[in-house]
Motif scaffolding. Structure first.
Motif, PDB file in Angstrom:
ATOM      1  N   THR A   1      -7.307   7.319  -0.973  1.00  0.00           N
ATOM      2  CA  THR A   1      -6.059   7.193  -0.223  1.00  0.00           C
ATOM      3  C   THR A   1      -6.343   6.982   1.261  1.00  0.00           C
ATOM      4  OG1 THR A   1      -4.866   8.590  -1.805  1.00  0.00           O
ATOM      5  CG2 THR A   1      -3.915   8.378   0.402  1.00  0.00           C
ATOM      6  N   ILE A   2      -7.258   7.775   1.800  1.00  0.00           N
ATOM      7  CA  ILE A   2      -7.655   7.592   3.204  1.00  0.00           C
ATOM      8  C   ILE A   2      -8.225   6.196   3.409  1.00  0.00           C
ATOM      9  CG2 ILE A   2      -9.248   8.388   5.002  1.00  0.00           C
ATOM     10  CD1 ILE A   2      -9.041  11.192   3.755  1.00  0.00           C
ATOM     11  N   ALA A   3      -9.039   5.744   2.457  1.00  0.00           N
ATOM     12  CA  ALA A   3      -9.653   4.420   2.574  1.00  0.00           C
ATOM     13  C   ALA A   3      -8.600   3.323   2.588  1.00  0.00           C
ATOM     14  CB  ALA A   3     -10.634   4.200   1.419  1.00  0.00           C
ATOM     15  N   MET A   4      -7.608   3.409   1.718  1.00  0.00           N
ATOM     16  CA  MET A   4      -6.596   2.361   1.643  1.00  0.00           C
ATOM     17  C   MET A   4      -5.764   2.289   2.922  1.00  0.00           C
ATOM     18  SD  MET A   4      -5.280   2.646  -2.307  1.00  0.00           S
ATOM     19  CE  MET A   4      -4.258   1.169  -2.172  1.00  0.00           C
TER      20      MET A   4
ATOM     21  N   CYS B   1     -11.718  -2.265  -2.107  1.00  0.00           N
ATOM     22  CA  CYS B   1     -10.856  -1.099  -1.874  1.00  0.00           C
ATOM     23  C   CYS B   1      -9.463  -1.331  -2.447  1.00  0.00           C
ATOM     24  CB  CYS B   1     -10.780  -0.815  -0.373  1.00  0.00           C
ATOM     25  SG  CYS B   1      -9.666   0.544   0.077  1.00  0.00           S
ATOM     26  N   MET B   2      -8.901  -2.498  -2.200  1.00  0.00           N
ATOM     27  CA  MET B   2      -7.545  -2.794  -2.633  1.00  0.00           C
ATOM     28  C   MET B   2      -7.466  -3.289  -4.073  1.00  0.00           C
ATOM     29  SD  MET B   2      -5.652  -1.928  -0.143  1.00  0.00           S
ATOM     30  CE  MET B   2      -5.767  -1.602   1.619  1.00  0.00           C
TER      31      MET B   2
ATOM     32  N   SER C   1       1.800   6.554  -6.945  1.00  0.00           N
ATOM     33  CA  SER C   1       0.606   7.024  -7.642  1.00  0.00           C
ATOM     34  C   SER C   1       0.223   8.464  -7.330  1.00  0.00           C
ATOM     35  CB  SER C   1      -0.580   6.104  -7.301  1.00  0.00           C
ATOM     36  OG  SER C   1      -0.313   4.771  -7.667  1.00  0.00           O
ATOM     37  N   LEU C   2       0.512   8.954  -6.133  1.00  0.00           N
ATOM     38  CA  LEU C   2      -0.031  10.248  -5.713  1.00  0.00           C
ATOM     39  C   LEU C   2       0.711  11.483  -6.228  1.00  0.00           C
ATOM     40  CD1 LEU C   2      -1.051   9.540  -2.003  1.00  0.00           C
ATOM     41  CD2 LEU C   2      -2.492   9.562  -4.045  1.00  0.00           C
ATOM     42  N   PRO C   3       2.041  11.491  -6.351  1.00  0.00           N
ATOM     43  CA  PRO C   3       2.746  12.733  -6.699  1.00  0.00           C
ATOM     44  C   PRO C   3       2.231  13.497  -7.912  1.00  0.00           C
ATOM     45  CG  PRO C   3       4.326  11.095  -5.990  1.00  0.00           C
ATOM     46  CD  PRO C   3       3.002  10.399  -6.059  1.00  0.00           C
TER      47      PRO C   3
ATOM     48  N   VAL D   1       0.839  -1.209   0.000  1.00  0.00           N
ATOM     49  CA  VAL D   1       0.000   0.000   0.000  1.00  0.00           C
ATOM     50  C   VAL D   1       0.867   1.249   0.000  1.00  0.00           C
ATOM     51  CG1 VAL D   1      -1.650   1.339   1.367  1.00  0.00           C
ATOM     52  CG2 VAL D   1      -1.979  -1.121   1.070  1.00  0.00           C
ATOM     53  N   THR D   2       1.921   1.261   0.809  1.00  0.00           N
ATOM     54  CA  THR D   2       2.812   2.418   0.876  1.00  0.00           C
ATOM     55  C   THR D   2       3.484   2.681  -0.463  1.00  0.00           C
ATOM     56  OG1 THR D   2       3.232   2.025   3.237  1.00  0.00           O
ATOM     57  CG2 THR D   2       4.812   3.408   2.040  1.00  0.00           C
TER      58      THR D   2
END
Length: 235
Positions: A74-77, A169-170, A39-41, A32-33
């Motif tokens: 992101t919060i969900a994961m 979710c995943m 994915s986020l940047p 997940v990390t």
């Protein structure tokens, strides 16, 4: 989900399995990390040109909805990964309940609603759109049902629905894996099956990826839950 216990001598309380003897705890957190770090940047600058998902022309609402979906997902994961950690559930039940509310109301529900909206205009063709609409709908439904069961103190049913919610979710991670699988499997067929059209092959891969990305994890989760319930019933 139930806490696995080791056998103890007669007359003594059973001991919970230590976290380091659960081989999936650390790998899940690491996956997940790594996924989020990768994915986020592109979305930090809120620049549609940096989006990993193509933004349809003429849909000015799409990118804000996409960023909204990514933020809540992101919060969900993160919270979902914490929620299935047996040590946290057993040792800190209050934290488990509070993190669970964050997962439901600041993660899964808003993320699934935003996901439903962007699925309708996603640039991956109608097959992918139908898949993503169903994914968002099922994620919303399983999460709400799991929360309702917890409120009703029907914790067996709560675990079942939340395991399914976790799988959905995943599934975004599974989606990436299946994308690679279908590229490898269908790439050699570009000039035959797809008549030399990269667009046709891309649409096919996108459709297959979106479906297998969440259907396979959901089926595995349902098999696991059914197996656990059958085992508990026999005992």
């Amino acid at each position: 989900m139930t806490t696995t216990e080791t056998r103890a001598p007669a007359g003594t309380a059973p001991r919970a399995t230590p976290w380091w003897r659960r081989p999936w705890v650390f790998p899940l957190g690491l996956i997940v990390t790594v996924f989020l770090v990768y994915s986020l940047p592109p979305y930090f600058g809120l620049d549609p040109a940096e989006s990993r998902v193509p933004v349809p022309s003429g849909a000015g609402w799409y990118y804000p909805a996409l960023v909204t979906h990514i933020g809540f997902a992101t919060i969900a994961m993160v919270t979902c990964a914490l929620q299935i950690w047996p040590w946290l559930r057993r040792k800190h039940p209050v934290a488990h309940r509070r993190i669970g509310r964050v997962y439901v109301f600041a993660g899964a529900i808003p993320a699934s609603i935003a996901g439903f909206a962007i699925a309708l205009a996603a640039p991956f063709g109608p097959v992918g759109a139908v898949s993503n609409v169903l994914l968002a709908t099922l994620w919303f439904g399983c999460t709400v049902q799991g929360y309702r069961m917890a409120r009703a103190r029907r914790f067996g049913e709560h675990r079942r629905w939340m395991v399914l919610s976790f799988a959905l979710c995943m599934s975004i991670i599974s989606n990436r894996v299946w994308g690679v699988v279908w590229v490898i499997a269908l790439g050699p067929q570009l000039d035959t099956t797809f008549g030399g059209s990269p667009a046709a092959m891309g649409q096919t891969i996108a459709g297959l990826t979106t479906w297998t990305g969440w259907v396979v994890p959901l089926l595995v989760a349902e098999w696991w839950v059914t197996r656990r319930r059958a085992g508990a019933g026999s005992r």
